[in-house]
Write a protein that holds these residues in place. Structure first.
Motif, PDB file in Angstrom:
ATOM      1  N   ASP A   1       0.842  -1.187   0.000  1.00  0.00           N
ATOM      2  CA  ASP A   1       0.000   0.000   0.000  1.00  0.00           C
ATOM      3  C   ASP A   1       0.886   1.248   0.000  1.00  0.00           C
ATOM      4  O   ASP A   1       2.122   1.163   0.039  1.00  0.00           O
ATOM      5  N   LYS A   2       0.267   2.432  -0.044  1.00  0.00           N
ATOM      6  CA  LYS A   2       1.036   3.666  -0.184  1.00  0.00           C
ATOM      7  C   LYS A   2       1.957   3.911   1.010  1.00  0.00           C
ATOM      8  O   LYS A   2       3.067   4.435   0.853  1.00  0.00           O
ATOM      9  N   GLU A   3       1.494   3.541   2.216  1.00  0.00           N
ATOM     10  CA  GLU A   3       2.335   3.736   3.403  1.00  0.00           C
ATOM     11  C   GLU A   3       3.568   2.835   3.352  1.00  0.00           C
ATOM     12  O   GLU A   3       4.677   3.266   3.662  1.00  0.00           O
ATOM     13  N   GLU A   4       3.367   1.594   2.949  1.00  0.00           N
ATOM     14  CA  GLU A   4       4.496   0.662   2.857  1.00  0.00           C
ATOM     15  C   GLU A   4       5.478   1.095   1.777  1.00  0.00           C
ATOM     16  O   GLU A   4       6.695   1.028   1.959  1.00  0.00           O
ATOM     17  N   TYR A   5       4.954   1.545   0.644  1.00  0.00           N
ATOM     18  CA  TYR A   5       5.842   1.991  -0.435  1.00  0.00           C
ATOM     19  C   TYR A   5       6.608   3.246  -0.021  1.00  0.00           C
ATOM     20  O   TYR A   5       7.801   3.380  -0.300  1.00  0.00           O
ATOM     21  N   GLY A   6       5.915   4.166   0.656  1.00  0.00           N
ATOM     22  CA  GLY A   6       6.598   5.359   1.164  1.00  0.00           C
ATOM     23  C   GLY A   6       7.689   4.998   2.158  1.00  0.00           C
ATOM     24  O   GLY A   6       8.781   5.583   2.134  1.00  0.00           O
ATOM     25  N   LEU A   7       7.404   4.000   3.016  1.00  0.00           N
ATOM     26  CA  LEU A   7       8.411   3.553   3.981  1.00  0.00           C
ATOM     27  C   LEU A   7       9.610   2.946   3.259  1.00  0.00           C
ATOM     28  O   LEU A   7      10.763   3.174   3.655  1.00  0.00           O
ATOM     29  N   SER A   8       9.366   2.200   2.178  1.00  0.00           N
ATOM     30  CA  SER A   8      10.484   1.580   1.460  1.00  0.00           C
ATOM     31  C   SER A   8      11.412   2.626   0.856  1.00  0.00           C
ATOM     32  O   SER A   8      12.634   2.475   0.880  1.00  0.00           O
ATOM     33  N   THR A   9      10.848   3.712   0.330  1.00  0.00           N
ATOM     34  CA  THR A   9      11.697   4.772  -0.234  1.00  0.00           C
ATOM     35  C   THR A   9      12.521   5.443   0.852  1.00  0.00           C
ATOM     36  O   THR A   9      13.682   5.808   0.638  1.00  0.00           O
ATOM     37  N   ILE A  10      11.936   5.607   2.029  1.00  0.00           N
ATOM     38  CA  ILE A  10      12.659   6.239   3.135  1.00  0.00           C
ATOM     39  C   ILE A  10      13.762   5.326   3.662  1.00  0.00           C
ATOM     40  O   ILE A  10      14.874   5.778   3.967  1.00  0.00           O
ATOM     41  N   LEU A  11      13.474   4.029   3.761  1.00  0.00           N
ATOM     42  CA  LEU A  11      14.488   3.096   4.250  1.00  0.00           C
ATOM     43  C   LEU A  11      15.723   3.095   3.356  1.00  0.00           C
ATOM     44  O   LEU A  11      16.863   3.071   3.836  1.00  0.00           O
TER      45      LEU A  11
ATOM     46  N   ILE B   1      19.833  18.667   0.655  1.00  0.00           N
ATOM     47  CA  ILE B   1      19.136  19.482  -0.338  1.00  0.00           C
ATOM     48  C   ILE B   1      18.206  18.637  -1.190  1.00  0.00           C
ATOM     49  O   ILE B   1      17.057  19.013  -1.461  1.00  0.00           O
ATOM     50  N   PHE B   2      18.679  17.471  -1.630  1.00  0.00           N
ATOM     51  CA  PHE B   2      17.917  16.667  -2.582  1.00  0.00           C
ATOM     52  C   PHE B   2      16.942  15.706  -1.931  1.00  0.00           C
ATOM     53  O   PHE B   2      15.863  15.453  -2.480  1.00  0.00           O
ATOM     54  N   PHE B   3      17.294  15.148  -0.780  1.00  0.00           N
ATOM     55  CA  PHE B   3      16.572  13.963  -0.324  1.00  0.00           C
ATOM     56  C   PHE B   3      15.893  14.091   1.041  1.00  0.00           C
ATOM     57  O   PHE B   3      15.146  13.188   1.420  1.00  0.00           O
ATOM     58  N   THR B   4      16.158  15.163   1.783  1.00  0.00           N
ATOM     59  CA  THR B   4      15.434  15.280   3.055  1.00  0.00           C
ATOM     60  C   THR B   4      13.979  15.667   2.848  1.00  0.00           C
ATOM     61  O   THR B   4      13.174  15.551   3.771  1.00  0.00           O
ATOM     62  N   ASP B   5      13.647  16.120   1.621  1.00  0.00           N
ATOM     63  CA  ASP B   5      12.254  16.475   1.347  1.00  0.00           C
ATOM     64  C   ASP B   5      11.325  15.310   1.674  1.00  0.00           C
ATOM     65  O   ASP B   5      10.259  15.495   2.271  1.00  0.00           O
ATOM     66  N   ARG B   6      11.734  14.096   1.332  1.00  0.00           N
ATOM     67  CA  ARG B   6      10.886  12.927   1.577  1.00  0.00           C
ATOM     68  C   ARG B   6      10.717  12.676   3.079  1.00  0.00           C
ATOM     69  O   ARG B   6       9.640  12.287   3.530  1.00  0.00           O
ATOM     70  N   PHE B   7      11.807  12.906   3.824  1.00  0.00           N
ATOM     71  CA  PHE B   7      11.722  12.713   5.272  1.00  0.00           C
ATOM     72  C   PHE B   7      10.709  13.676   5.884  1.00  0.00           C
ATOM     73  O   PHE B   7       9.872  13.276   6.702  1.00  0.00           O
ATOM     74  N   PHE B   8      10.784  14.934   5.477  1.00  0.00           N
ATOM     75  CA  PHE B   8       9.891  15.922   6.077  1.00  0.00           C
ATOM     76  C   PHE B   8       8.463  15.780   5.562  1.00  0.00           C
ATOM     77  O   PHE B   8       7.511  16.076   6.299  1.00  0.00           O
ATOM     78  N   ILE B   9       8.290  15.355   4.336  1.00  0.00           N
ATOM     79  CA  ILE B   9       6.938  15.063   3.848  1.00  0.00           C
ATOM     80  C   ILE B   9       6.340  13.922   4.655  1.00  0.00           C
ATOM     81  O   ILE B   9       5.173  13.965   5.060  1.00  0.00           O
ATOM     82  N   GLY B  10       7.164  12.893   4.924  1.00  0.00           N
ATOM     83  CA  GLY B  10       6.687  11.776   5.738  1.00  0.00           C
ATOM     84  C   GLY B  10       6.363  12.194   7.155  1.00  0.00           C
ATOM     85  O   GLY B  10       5.420  11.680   7.768  1.00  0.00           O
ATOM     86  N   SER B  11       7.133  13.139   7.688  1.00  0.00           N
ATOM     87  CA  SER B  11       6.926  13.582   9.066  1.00  0.00           C
ATOM     88  C   SER B  11       5.800  14.606   9.184  1.00  0.00           C
ATOM     89  O   SER B  11       4.960  14.514  10.071  1.00  0.00           O
ATOM     90  N   PHE B  12       5.768  15.601   8.270  1.00  0.00           N
ATOM     91  CA  PHE B  12       4.792  16.691   8.360  1.00  0.00           C
ATOM     92  C   PHE B  12       3.446  16.337   7.729  1.00  0.00           C
ATOM     93  O   PHE B  12       2.416  16.860   8.139  1.00  0.00           O
ATOM     94  N   VAL B  13       3.464  15.486   6.710  1.00  0.00           N
ATOM     95  CA  VAL B  13       2.220  15.160   6.004  1.00  0.00           C
ATOM     96  C   VAL B  13       1.843  13.703   6.314  1.00  0.00           C
ATOM     97  O   VAL B  13       1.064  13.452   7.225  1.00  0.00           O
ATOM     98  N   SER B  14       2.413  12.749   5.567  1.00  0.00           N
ATOM     99  CA  SER B  14       2.147  11.327   5.825  1.00  0.00           C
ATOM    100  C   SER B  14       3.055  10.485   4.946  1.00  0.00           C
ATOM    101  O   SER B  14       3.649  10.983   3.978  1.00  0.00           O
ATOM    102  N   LEU B  15       3.160   9.187   5.269  1.00  0.00           N
ATOM    103  CA  LEU B  15       3.929   8.273   4.425  1.00  0.00           C
ATOM    104  C   LEU B  15       3.266   8.103   3.065  1.00  0.00           C
ATOM    105  O   LEU B  15       3.941   7.896   2.049  1.00  0.00           O
ATOM    106  N   SER B  16       1.923   8.197   3.021  1.00  0.00           N
ATOM    107  CA  SER B  16       1.229   8.121   1.735  1.00  0.00           C
ATOM    108  C   SER B  16       1.603   9.292   0.850  1.00  0.00           C
ATOM    109  O   SER B  16       1.765   9.139  -0.377  1.00  0.00           O
ATOM    110  N   ALA B  17       1.767  10.479   1.441  1.00  0.00           N
ATOM    111  CA  ALA B  17       2.160  11.660   0.663  1.00  0.00           C
ATOM    112  C   ALA B  17       3.564  11.499   0.096  1.00  0.00           C
ATOM    113  O   ALA B  17       3.868  12.026  -0.980  1.00  0.00           O
TER     114      ALA B  17
END
Length: 509
Positions: free
Chosen positions: A37-47, A245-261
C-alpha cells in the motif's frame, strides 16, 4: 581524441542504460504497488534513503580516490605502483569505516517509528529492516574502493555495463520476492543477492584488467591517506549538503504530512529526477578527462570544454522541463493512476529544482576536477542549513509546496550564484560569456518553443482519449521537434570537430 571517445561512449552507454532501466522501473512500479500500500511503499523509499545517508560515511574518500586514480592512468611501473598504493590504502580505511557505518545504523534504527509516527504494523518491520540494511551496507563498504578504478581510468563503458546489470536485478528481484509474499523484506533479500553478485563480478574484472593489483599492508600510505582525506573532506561536506538538499524532502513530507504523501510525491517527481540524472551523466562521464585536461593541458582547453558542457546541459534540461510539464500528468494517470499525481504546483517546483541543479552541476564538477572543492563545499553547507530551516518553517505551514519552495530559495541565495562566480574567476570567463551563449540564449528560445508546444498540445488534445498509443505519439512528436530545434540552432557547429565527415551532410553540418 581518446578522451573524447571514452567520454562519448561513456555518456552514450550511461544514457542508454539509464533509459532502459527507467522504462523497466516504470513497468515494475505498478506491480510493486499491487503488493504494497502507499504507506508501505513510502516507507520503502525512506528506508533506502537511509542507506544513502549511511553511504556518505566515507567522508569524501570515494571522490578523492577517483581523482587520484585519474592522475595515475598508465601501464608503466610507476603508475601501477601508484594504483596499488591508492587501492590498498583505501581498502583498509574503508574496512574501518564499514564498522563505523554498522554502529551508526544499528544505533539509529530504533528511533525510526517515533520520527515518522508509524503504527505497530510498520514499526517492528521498519526497525528490523533498518538494522539488516545497516549491517550489509557496512559489510559492502570495502567494495566501494574498486568501483572507482574503471570510471577513473576512463573505462566508463565497462563500468556502466556492470552497473546496468546490477540495476536491472535491483528492479526485477523485488517484484519476484513480492510475488512470493515477502513484503518489505523483498528489498532486503534483493540487496543481499546484489552484494554477492557485486563481489564476484568485481573480483573477475579486477583479475582480468588489473592483474597486477595487490592489496597489501606494505602499500598502505598514511601520507597519501591524509592527502586524500584533505581533498575528500570538503567533498564529504558537499555530499552531506547534497543529501540534505535533494533527499530530506521525503523525510519531512513523511513527518509533516504522511507516508502516503511520500509515495505520491515520489511518483510525481520520478520523471524529473530521472531527467536530472540523465543530464548529470553528460558532465559526470567527462570528469576523468577534465582532471587530466586541467593537470596536463592548462586553462584554455579546460574553459572550452566547460562552455560546451554547459551549453549542451542547458539545451537538454530546458527541453526536459517542457516535455515533462506537458506530459507528466498524462503519464502518471496512465502509469499508476490519477490519484498519485501531486498536482501541477508540486510538479512545477520540482522542475525548477531540476533545472537549477542541472545547470550549476556543470561548473561544480569542473571545479571539482580542478581541485577547487573547499569554497563551494562550505557554501553547500550553508545552502543545506538554510534549506533545513526554511523546509521546517514552510513545510509545517504549506506542506509539500512549502518544503520544495524552501529548497529553491536556499539554493538561489547560496550555491546558485557562488558556483558560477567561482567558475568564472578560475577559468577567466566574463559574465556575458558565461551567461549569454550557453545559458540565456538556449533558455529563452527553447522556452518560447516550449510555451507554444504547451498551449498547442493542450488545444489539439481536447476531447481526445489519451491512452498509451496517443501519449507515445504525442511524446515522440514533441521530442523530435525539440531535438531538431536544439541541434540546428545550438549544437551542430559546436560539435563539428567530433562528427565524421561522411555523416556531416546527414546532420546538416
Amino acid at each position: 581524441m581518446s578522451r573524447v571517445k571514452s567520454a562519448f561512449w561513456g555518456s552514450v552507454s550511461s544514457q542508454l542504460f539509464m533509459v532502459v532501466s527507467m522504462l523497466l522501473g516504470m513497468v515494475t512500479t505498478p506491480f510493486i504497488l499491487r503488493f504494497l500500500d502507499k504507506e508501505e511503499y513510502g516507507l520503502s523509499t525512506i528506508l533506502f534513503q537511509i542507506v544513502g545517508y549511511l553511504s556518505m560515511f566515507d567522508f569524501g574518500l570515494g571522490s578523492a580516490i577517483a581523482r587520484y586514480l585519474a592522475t595515475s592512468r598508465g601501464e608503466d611501473e610507476a603508475s601501477r605502483t601508484a594504483v596499488n598504493r591508492i587501492i590498498s590504502t583505501s581498502f583498509f580505511t574503508y574496512s574501518a569505516l564499514g564498522i563505523l557505518v554498522i554502529i551508526i545504523g544499528v544505533a539509529a534504527a530504533p528511533f525510526l517509528p517515533n520520527f515518522f509516527d508509524m503504527d505497530a504494523r510498520l514499526s517492528d518491520v521498519a526497525v528490523s529492516i533498518a538494522l539488516t540494511l545497516s549491517v550489509f551496507m557496512g559489510l559492502q563498504f570495502p567494495l566501494k574502493v574498486f568501483s572507482s578504478i574503471f570510471y577513473a581510468h576512463q573505462r566508463q563503458l565497462l563500468s556502466n555495463t556492470n552497473g546496468f546489470v546490477i540495476g536491472l536485478l535491483n528492479l526485477v528481484l523485488p517484484v519476484v520476492f513480492l510475488y512470493f509474499g515477502h513484503g518489505l523484506w523483498s528489498f532486503v533479500y534483493t540487496n543481499i543477492i546484489i552484494v554477492l553478485i557485486s563481489i564476484i563480478t568485481t573480483a573477475y574484472l579486477l583479475q582480468r584488467y588489473y592483474g597486477y593489483l595487490k592489496i597489501s599492508r606494505k602499500y598502505f600510505d598514511r601520507k597519501l591517506l591524509g592527502e586524500m582525506f584533505s581533498f575528500g573532506f570538503f567533498l564529504f561536506l558537499n555530499a552531506v549538503a547534497v543529501q540534505i538538499i535533494f533527499f530530506t524532502d521525503r523525510f519531512f513530507i513523511g513527518s509533516f504530512v504522511s507516508l502516503s504523501a511520500v509515495t505520491i510525491y515520489y511518483l510525481t517527481a520520478k520523471v524529473p529526477e530521472i531527467c536530472m540524472n540523465l543530464v548529470f551523466k553528460i558532465t559526470d562521464n567527462a570528469y576523468p578527462a577534465m582532471v587530466e585536461i586541467v593537470s596536463k593541458e592548462g586553462g584554455d582547453k579546460f574553459k572550452k570544454v566547460h562552455q560546451k558542457l554547459l551549453l549542451i546541459t542547458v539545451c537538454c534540461i530546458c527541453t526536459a522541463f517542457w516535455l515533462v510539464l506537458i506530459l507528466d500528468y498524462w503519464f502518471i494517470k496512465l502509469w499508476v493512476g490519477e490519484s498519485n499525481f501531486a498536482g501541477y504546483s508540486v510538479l512545477a517546483l520540482t522542475l525548477i529544482l531540476m533545472t537549477t541543479h542541472s545547470i550549476q552541476h556543470v561548473s561544480a564538477i569542473c571545479l571539482n576536477g580542478a581541485g577547487l572543492v573547499k569554497g563551494f563545499s562550505i557554501v553547500s553547507m550553508f545552502d543545506a542549513a538554510i534549506n533545513l530551516t526554511l523546509t521546517i518553517l514552510l513545510g509545517r505551514k504549506y506542506g509539500i509546496e512549502g518544503i520544495l519552495l524552501g529548497t529553491i530559495i536556499a539554493t538561489c541565495v547560496t550555491s546558485m550564484w557562488y558556483i558560477p562566480y567561482t567558475a568564472m574567476k578560475f577559468m577567466k570567463i566574463s559574465l556575458v560569456e558565461y551567461l549569454l551563449k550557453p545559458i540565456l540564449m538556449p533558455f529563452i528560445l527553447i522556452s518560447l518553443l516550449g510555451v507554444c508546444a504547451y498551449y498547442l498540445t493542450n488545444m489539439l488534445v481536447q476531447g481526445v482519449d489519451i491512452n498509451w498509443f496517443t501519449f507515445s505519439l504525442i511524446g515522440f512528436c514533441l521530442t523530435v521537434v525539440f531535438g531538431i530545434f536544439i541541434w540546428l540552432v545550438f549544437l551542430r557547429y559546436e560539435f563539428l570537430d567530433y562528427i565524421p565527415v561522411k555523416f556531416r551532410r546527414f546532420l546538416f553540418v
